[in-house]
Design an enzyme around this catalytic site. Structure first.
Site, short mmCIF file in Angstrom:
data_model
loop_
_atom_site.label_atom_id
_atom_site.label_comp_id
_atom_site.label_asym_id
_atom_site.label_seq_id
_atom_site.Cartn_x
_atom_site.Cartn_y
_atom_site.Cartn_z
N CYS B 93 85.79 187.60 99.66
CA CYS B 93 85.03 186.41 100.11
C CYS B 93 84.10 186.86 101.13
CB CYS B 93 85.82 185.35 100.68
SG CYS B 93 86.60 185.99 102.19
N HIS B 577 88.60 183.41 106.35
CA HIS B 577 88.04 183.24 105.06
C HIS B 577 86.43 182.93 105.23
CE1 HIS B 577 86.96 182.52 100.93
NE2 HIS B 577 86.81 180.89 101.11
#
Lengths: 611, 774
Positions: B93, B577
């Site tokens: 990510c 994330h």
């Protein structure tokens, strides 16, 4: 702790650098200049004298940043970048006392004539107030003085002003605000905001109701302390305003600064400004000649060593004619193009370089003259000294120099081999002739100033070489001289030679097998020549002897061999370090620092010359 | 070092039993309970092979089939937005978020395309040269060029997927719109083996790595060009003969490669291994060990990929198969080599005048590749020259530069122009007021997001703004006290003032909010960097006016607006994330294109027979295409047939040129067509806005014809203008890109997410502002 000395003429008759401050003594027609060469000089401003130089006041060890003349010209107080404030007898030119309360450069002084009060301020953000009468009364025994300080400044102070009555004090700093105190109560009065850069010059009127400030932002501002605000802003300069002077009536301001121009501006009508003159360097300080009213002349000091006097007489005609140059767009033509009087300055050293041999210093002055000076280690032969026994002892020039510098200091007159009784005799002076003074080789000029300072640069003690025999001086020396200097000068113990370890290896090109790594050790003063001799004698010769027995047959007499050894060695082999062939005159220390350069033990390679 | 340990583990797993490995990771992710779509096709044993062909082809872009959601993605997307996500390839990510920002960064896509065009031409020449000299040619392609290529392919994939979705939304009614950035990830891993494995990384570092390497590619191209210029002056009529050479050498090349695939693979591998072993002697032990092992793994996996592909593609056209077979071994050869280069390259930041500020978290200067120092000095020289010439002149030059994007040279500098600004460090002596200046380039601004204890005594620590943070970065410092400044004018130690100002501001300002603070108690280098969750207020508009050395001017204003934010959620730098919020801008410039187009373009060069086969559609619409790819490289902007340009003068100008050049000669049909239907270039140059729709329809029709070749379903066609209208609905809206998932983010929601008041673990990490012309 470091010891330094100044190589100079006995009398330095010219300012050697820019002049930071000026004071006129109208009674005696004298001008005091505070120089960046650390010397305050007294000049006669009597036009008829051929040589205006009267005397030097030397005791500071760094720029003198500001001076004020107090007690009707009897006392001079000076502020310096050596962080001290000194009190001088202005008539006789000697230093009476030194105040060490500041912790950084002392940049500005302010004086209230009516109260004989002086304030000092500096980069340490502190302002101290001094009663001049107390200061002049100080003696060696009664040397404590109480001071009040004004705190609250957040930044380095560059300018300070106090009114004549001693009721208001203003400081200008890189904080860009003016801070105002009442020196009687030490109470903060106000903060004046408006400038956009450092404030470098301040003036107060007599009763302390108005203030003028000159700033690096290029403006001059007039403040009303009663209204606590700026009442006018004058933009007459292109660059920072560094110096201001004002007439007694507080109506006309003279200003100078980075743009080298000096203007006279009418405070009531700012459009009326007169360009008085243009200097050759940024203007640091101005002093009005107040002997006549209206003022007839102004003294100007710049970052150059020359101080000029400019006539203001033209300004009268200018005013009388009413023909003001109001058109600001057109460049003004200066009122004066010729100076009325000049106090010539000398050249100053602007560049120096310590040569690799650590014995000479190359210097370059403002006239582009290059000279070299003398310092540090040397072997006696190289230095040109003949030693009595004809040998070539290694001398520590630094040590000798120290001994020479302190040769008048009684403590150094003790011969370490003498016993107690002899010592007493020596002190009585009876055996003076027997006592070896100094180092026995050379002397330094007795006027040479010697300075003991902290490693950071803060001066602890300054004296002239010849004065170290004096009572106070020798007492003070006892207090300040560091142990390592005593070791050399009193105990006559020169520092030991440094030994450095190194390896000797055959050069890869010779094809010889790498020998067992023997760690050798020698004085770092050892010349490469000696190492070559060693190599020739111990390694090459051994090799050749073992290989060809014939070589030993023609072995000359021992003595001859010794003499020839060096020559032979230099003929046959060369030494390399980092693949660079070494000069036989180089010493190991030089090799290590300038050729080996890296850490770890020095490794030298040898090879036979390929002739 | 936990990183090293992990790495070792991964490598072992790959070599040993890959299947087990990927399972393991899957479990790992399940345990972590992430919602991300996982795609572990990266592992040698492919779970999911659908997108693989696209991945390994060198230049070709095959539109991936609507990327089937991996088994884990069970979320149902009610309505897909017409923006393409990027699949998570195992904690990537950090990469996805950066790629999305770059993709939507105004002008970046175009820059990459034009660079690629230049680079591909260059490659060919290089290969020719190599053929003549020997066979070292394959190894000479620098990895930075590879990155450029991979970046181009990801852009193409995204564009095609988007176009495809817009034209056939039904096809994507279930599942998601996403493509895996696999090729790029591979290249990145060659650039810096740090990215091997599946660890989380710092998004900012990845950004710097990508930009620095693309810049390096630019420098390579530039160097190549100057060399070529020298060559061309030597030989006349080079263009013609060069082209012929291309054909013949291509034949040679493929023949040789084929043999490589059959027999040379094992040999090659052995060779590369020994190479890396040799390398071991020179580089520090641990690193080289890691390097060599990782090199081998990539290689072997690649090889496996190759063979797998071979099998799969037997069903497909034989021509394609040949192509595929060619590419993997070629890449292998490069890979091992590249791994080395990656190591030689300084991976970190070089010492700079601003290094002292770094401790305070002030600045990260331009991260350099090998050509970096040179480039910098060039830049400073240029700077000085600019100063010398009158300011106006340099201004106009700059403007010209920005206008003449089609010019090759500016195409190479576009990256600098876009991201690189210049800071000036001014030291002024307080005594004489003289100042000295030093200039340094910067790519992003790192600002503290928290008050360090000693910084500001002012009692207003509440509501920290970005302005505050930047002023922390660009504040005035005094040199005073014990360490005074030695002024060369005063010949004295004096106080001095040191100020840091923006001398040149880039088109895109990247602000890196330093939200990771070293935690004193823990010694673990990764886990110790815990996040400081006190975000700054993020303004939508930003003015750098007060920190600029030069005044605001109409063509170079100091006003910026936010267009993208990389958000980080989680507690430490090694976990958490990354997502990206991007404000959609200039959607009318979106290139709607169909899959065949790009392929054709490549096939033009690589496969003559194929071109012949498709000759009819080719000549029909490709009047612009063919003409620019040969004589005027880098004119990618002028994608006449499909670019809907409302007001771009340069485009229209170019396109009319294209017609003038080729309309009469090669494609009479299209010329007539444009005349009669009032379409294509002239249309654009004339009154674009009025009849954009008809143009669209026209092009669509034409491409429909062409699609017939590729057996696209005609029935699912939606007209271009409808598609575009759908797209334009999103103009000015914020989109949240969460790996493969893309959704609309209302501005207020977005602002709330960025606001320090919200108690969220998700905080802005990188802010991207673009210049607003006033």
């Amino acid at each position: 702790m470091q010891v330094s000395y100044v190589i100079r003429d006995e009398v330095e008759k010219y300012n050697r650098n820019g002049v930071n401050a000026l004071q006129l003594d109208p009674a005696l027609n004298r001008l005091f200049t505070a120089g960046r060469d650390s010397i305050i000089r007294i000049w006669s401003v009597n036009q008829h004298k051929q040589d205006p130089y009267i005397a030097s006041m030397e005791h500071h060890t760094d720029w003198v940043n500001d001076i004020v003349l107090c007690c009707n010209g009897k006392t001079l107080i000076s502020a310096s970048s050596d962080t001290t404030v000194k009190v001088w007898n202005a008539h006789k030119g000697f230093c009476m006392s030194t105040l060490r309360t500041h912790k950084d450069y002392v940049k500005a002084l302010a004086y209230a004539k009516d109260k004989e009060l002086v304030a000092s301020a500096g980069l340490d953000r502190q302002i101290f107030l001094w009663d001049v009468n107390t200061l002049t009364a100080l003696t060696a025994s009664n040397n404590t003085v109480t001071t009040s300080s004004l705190s609250g400044n957040k930044d380095s102070i560059y300018s300070l002003a106090m009114n004549q009555m001693g009721t208001v004090i203003v400081s200008g700093s890189t904080e860009k605000v003016l801070r105002v105190w009442d020196p009687r109560t030490c109470a903060k009065l106000m903060k004046l905001k408006g400038h956009t850069d450092n404030v470098k010059s301040l003036l107060l009127n007599r009763d302390g109701t108005q203030c003028l400030s000159g700033s690096s932002d290029g403006t001059i501002r007039l403040w009303s302390l009663g209204q606590q605000r700026c009442i006018a802003t004058y933009r007459v300069h292109d660059e920072g305003v560094w110096a201001l002077q004002v007439n007694e009536a507080f109506t006309h301001v003279y200003s100078g600064g980075r743009d080298r121009k000096i203007y006279c501006t009418d405070l009531r009508s700012p459009d009326i400004r007169v360009l008085i003159c243009e200097e050759k360097a940024p203007v640091l300080k101005m002093e009005l000649d107040r002997s006549a009213d209206p003022h007839s002349a102004i003294w100007v000091s710049t970052t150059k060593s020359t101080v000029n006097k400019w006539s203001l007489k033209g300004i009268l005609n200018f005013r009388a004619s009413g023909d003001y140059d109001n058109d600001c767009s057109a460049p003004l033509t200066p009122l004066c193009t010729q100076t009325e009087q000049v106090i010539k300055g000398g050249a100053s050293i602007i560049q120096c370089h310590i040569l690799n041999d650590k014995r000479h210093i190359l210097t370059k002055d403002t006239n582009n003259n290059v000279a070299d000076c003398f310092a540090a280690w040397v072997s006696a032969k190289d230095a040109g000294f003949t030693s009595p026994d004809g040998s070539d002892p290694k001398l520590n020039l630094g040590g000798l120099l120290l001994q020479a510098l302190l040769e008048y200091w009684p403590r150094t007159h003790i011969n370490p081999s003498d016993d107690e009784t002899e010592l007493n005799h020596g002190m009585n002076g009876e055996h003076e002739s027997r006592i070896q003074k100094g180092n026995g080789y050379f002397q330094v000029p007795p006027h040479t100033p010697v300075i003991f300072g902290e490693a950071g640069g803060r001066t602890l003690f300054r004296l002239l070489c010849r004065d170290s025999g004096g009572e106070t001086e020798s007492m003070l020396l006892n207090e300040t001289v560091p142990q390592w200097v005593i070791d050399i000068t009193v105990d006559k113990n020169m520092p030991k030679f440094n030994k450095i370890p190194f390896y000797l290896q055959p050069h890869s090109s010779s094809g010889a097998k790498t020998l067992k790594k023997d760690r050798l050790s020698a004085s770092d003063m050892l010349q490469v020549r000696k190492v070559m001799e060693h190599v020739y004698e111990k390694i090459i010769n051994l090799d050749s002897e073992s290989q060809t027995g014939a070589a030993s047959a023609e072995k000359p007499s021992e003595q001859k061999e010794e003499e020839d050894m060096a020559v032979l060695a230099e003929e046959k082999i060369e030494l390399l370090c980092q693949d660079q062939v070494l000069d036989p005159n180089m010493d190991l220390r030089t090799v290590k620092h300038f050729i080996w350069k890296s850490g770890g033990d020095l490794t030298l390679h040898y090879r036979q010359k390929s002739t | 070092m936990p990183g090293l340990l992990n790495e070792g583990g991964v490598v072992a797993a790959v070599v040993g039993s890959p299947v087990k490995k990927s399972k393991l990771s899957l479990k790992f992710f399940q345990k972590k309970d992430t919602k991300r779509a996982l795609d572990f096709s990266e592992a040698p044993a492919e779970d999911n092979d659908t997108a693989e062909p696209e991945e390994t082809t060198n230049h070709d872009q095959v539109v991936p089939m609507p990327c089937p959601s991996s088994p884990l993605t069970c979320e149902k997307h009610e309505s897909l937005v017409p923006f393409v996500g990027l699949n998570n390839l195992g904690n990537t990510c950090y990469l996805n978020s950066i790629l999305q920002v770059l993709y939507y960064c105004p002008g970046f896509k175009e820059a990459i395309k034009s660079l690629c065009l230049l680079a591909k031409l260059k490659d060919k020449q290089q290969e020719d040269g190599a053929k003549n000299e020997g066979d070292t040619g394959e190894d000479t392609l620098p990895v930075s060029m590879e990155l450029l290529g991979s970046f181009h392919s990801i852009i193409s994939s995204v564009e095609q997927l988007q176009s495809s979705f817009l034209l056939n939304p039904e096809k994507y009614s279930d599942g998601e719109l996403a493509t895996p950035p696999r090729k790029l990830l591979n290249t990145l891993r060659q650039l810096n083996p740090m990215y091997e494995g599946y660890l989380q990384h710092d998004a900012q570092e990845v950004l710097q790595c990508i930009l620095a390497n693309i810049q390096e590619a630019c420098d390579n191209i530039k160097k190549e060009q100057t060399d070529n210029q020298k060559d061309s002056t030597l030989s006349n009529g080079m263009g013609e003969s060069n082209h012929e050479d291309d054909g013949s050498s291509n034949g040679q090349l493929s023949g040789k490669r084929k043999s490589d695939t059959e027999a040379g693979n094992a040999k090659k591998r052995a060779k590369s291994q020994s190479k890396s072993k040799k390398n071991e002697e020179n580089v520090p032990m641990t690193r080289s060990k890691r390097k060599s092992s990782s090199g081998i793994t990539t290689e072997s996996s690649d090889q496996r990929n190759g063979t797998e592909e071979k099998e799969q593609e037997k069903d497909r056209g034989s021509t394609i198969e040949e192509e595929k077979n060619d590419s993997p071994p070629k890449e292998e050869g490069k890979r091992t080599r590249r791994g080395k280069l990656g190591w030689l390259k300084p991976s970190g930041k070089q010492p700079s005048i601003f290094s002292k500020f770094r401790s305070m978290g002030r600045i990260t200067s331009h991260v350099g590749g090998r050509g970096e120092t040179k480039e910098k000095s060039d830049c400073s020289v240029q700077e000085k020259q600019e100063k010398d010439t009158s300011e106006n002149e340099s201004r106009t030059q700059e403007v010209k530069q920005s206008l003449e994007k089609n010019k090759e040279q500016s195409g190479l500098d576009v990256l600098k122009w876009m991201f690189q600004g210049q800071l000036v460090l001014r030291t002024r002596c307080l005594e004489c007021e003289c100042f000295t200046e030093r200039r340094e380039d910067f790519q992003d601004i790192s600002v503290p997001s928290t008050l360090s204890d000693d910084v500001s005594p002012d009692p207003k620590p509440e509501l920290k703004t970005l302005k505050w943070a930047i002023s922390q970065f660009a504040s005035v410092e005094r040199i005073m006290g014990e360490d005074k400044y030695f002024c060369e004018t005063c010949h004295h130690y004096t106080e001095a003032e040191r100020s840091l100002l923006f001398d040149k501001t880039p088109e895109v300002i990247t602000i890196h909010l330093k939200c990771f603070a070293a935690n004193g108690s823990e010694m673990d280098p990764y886990a110790g960097l815990s996040k400081v969750n006190t975000p700054l207020q993020t303004p939508l508009k930003l003015s750098l006016h007060e920190w600029c050395a030069q005044p605001d001017s109409p063509d170079r204003s100091h006003h910026y607006e936010l267009f993208a934010v990389v958000m980080h959620s989680g507690v430490t730098i090694s976990s958490g994330h990354y997502t990206t919020c991007i404000r959609m801008m200039d959607l009318h410039r979106t290139t709607l294109r169909l899959q065949s187009q790009d392929e054709d373009q490549d096939r033009d060069r690589e496969d003559d027979t194929k071109q012949k086969k498709e000759e009819v559609p080719q000549t029909e619409y490709d009047d612009g295409e063919v003409s620019f790819s040969l004589p005027g490289r880098g004119q990618n902007v002028a994608r006449v047939s499909t670019t809907i340009s409302m007001s771009s003068k340069s485009v229209s100008k170019r396109s009319s040129e294209g017609v003038g050049l080729l309309g009469g000669q090669r494609s009479i049909t299209s010329y007539e067509l444009s005349n009669s239907n009032q379409t294509n270039p002239e249309k654009v140059s004339g009154s674009a806005s009025r009849a954009a729709g008809s143009l669209l329809q026209n092009t669509v029709k034409k491409e429909t014809e062409e699609e017939g070749v590729d057996a696209m379903d005609d029935g699912t066609q939606v007209s271009f203008d409808v598609a575009l209208r759908n797209l334009l609905d999103f103009e000015g809206k914020w989109m949240l890109f969460d790996d493969s998932e893309v959704r609309l983010f209302e501005e207020e929601d977005f602002l709330r997410a960025c606001s320090p008041e919200t108690c969220s673990t998700s905080t802005p990490y990188l802010l991207f502002y673009k210049r607003v012309s006033q």
